[in-house]
Scaffold this active site. Structure first.
Site: not given
Ligand code: GDP
Length: 334
Positions: A119-121, A148, A152, A191
């Site tokens: 994963s990129s994280c 997580y 990975k 996500h």
């Molecule tokens: P990340 O890439 O590991 O941070 O995972 P996410 O895809 O869950 O979140 C990416 C970004 O989108 C973060 O800055 C969240 O705060 C933002 N975000 C905005 N709205 C949402 C939502 O409804 N769900 C999620 N999961 N993230 C959101």
């Protein structure tokens, strides 16, 4: 460490014994679609009920009886920013167990090649952007998904160590944020891209005045359609060898605010967008440097807008109108 190179001696044959671990998840299901569409005769799959990958004896028994030649290790416990911070123990335990069992059984079973999905994280929170493969383990991780990411990273290092000590050919790929048909659309655990598709589609259907987006809207993320991901996985399986990890992405990112605007536009929602800064932003930017994979000859093809349109259609057809609106716990998948 062997940095990796192009190879052409691993072409998957139509009758090859190919095991897709996690075939019901986002990446695994895309891989299955792809292999079946190309006429592969018998990709090997097992549901969670048939084979619990967190149980070592079951996994060893499965490899002994099925004897796969190629393994796509796309089974994992996955989830978005909230799921990761709510269930940190589940994320580190389940991922360590699943990958340890599958990687070790693949070695013992004489698997020709295994592709491990990272994963990129795994890259440091304050990684220089775009993130290059050599930035792995150069700084502290983003706290919201550290357990997580640590699992990975252990998987990547396990593949490298097995290659070095046992002469296996296990490769690791690092996908950016993925989306597409089969994604998890649960509002708490998904996500961002899937969550926003759901929020905008549902808001339009309900005639709501606005949609609330988590965080400030300023974090930058890169999004890759899962069919492109499946294509890249097959490409890497067939054409790449070595210990060096490989990033898979589009090489382009955008702010969450821009993403929300794009999805609003695709869905045709006329109301407003509000931001909720009480929700976490996570890492400020996640953009992969994809030049390594590009130099081997692969690049993404599906434009973001087109991919979002297709995913909205999939959501409406498969989740939106269904019982419970697709609410589910984080599940094993990609
Ligand atoms: P990340 O890439 O590991 O941070 O995972 P996410 O895809 O869950 O979140 C990416 C970004 O989108 C973060 O800055 C969240 O705060 C933002 N975000 C905005 N709205 C949402 C939502 O409804 N769900 C999620 N999961 N993230 C959101």
């Amino acid at each position: 460490m062997d940095p990796g190179r192009l190879c052409h001696n691993n072409m998957l044959e139509k009758d090859s014994r190919i095991y897709i671990a996690g075939h019901r998840g986002l990446v695994g299901s895309a891989l299955l679609r792809r292999l079946e569409a190309e006429g592969f005769e018998r990709p090997i799959t097992r549901t969670h009920g048939e084979l619990d990958l967190s149980r070592q004896a079951e996994v060893e028994g499965f490899f002994e009886s099925e004897r796969p030649d190629y393994v796509f290790l796309a089974a994992a416990r996955v989830g978005g920013i909230l799921a990761n911070s709510t269930y940190p123990a589940d994320f580190i335990r389940d991922n360590l167990r699943i990958q340890t069992n599958v990687i070790d059984a693949a070695y013992r079973g004489g698997v020709k090649k295994l592709l491990f999905l990272g994963s990129s994280c795994i890259y440091p929170r304050d990684c220089p952007q775009p993130m290059k493969e050599e930035h792995l383990l150069t700084g502290p991780l983003e706290p919201t998904n550290e357990p997580y990411a640590v699992a990975k990273i252990a998987g990547i290092k396990m593949c490298e160590a097995y290659n070095r000590q046992y002469g296996t050919r296990f490769v690791s790929v690092m996908p950016t944020n993925l989306y597409g048909p089969g994604d998890n659309f649960d509002l708490e655990h998904s996500h961002v891209l899937a969550a926003l598709i759901r929020k905008f589609c549902d808001a339009k259907a309900a005639g709501a005045g606005s949609v609330t987006v988590w965080g400030t809207g300023s974090p930058r993320r890169e999004f890759l359609h899962v069919d492109d991901m499946a294509d890249a996985c097959v490409f890497v399986m067939e054409h790449y060898e070595g210990d060096g990890i490989l990033n898979i992405g589009t090489g382009k990112d955008m702010t969450i605010q821009e993403l929300a605007g794009l999805i609003r536009d695709v869905v045709g929602f006329k109301g407003g967008i509000r931001f909720d800064p009480a929700r976490p932003d996570g890492t400020p930017q996640k953009l992969l440097d994809v030049s390594r994979l590009a130099s081997l000859g692969w690049k993404s093809r599906i434009p973001l807008r087109e991919g979002i349109e297709a995913t909205c259609t999939w959501y409406r057809d498969n989740v939106g109108a269904g019982p419970g609106g697709g609410v589910s716990m984080p599940r094993e998948g990609s």
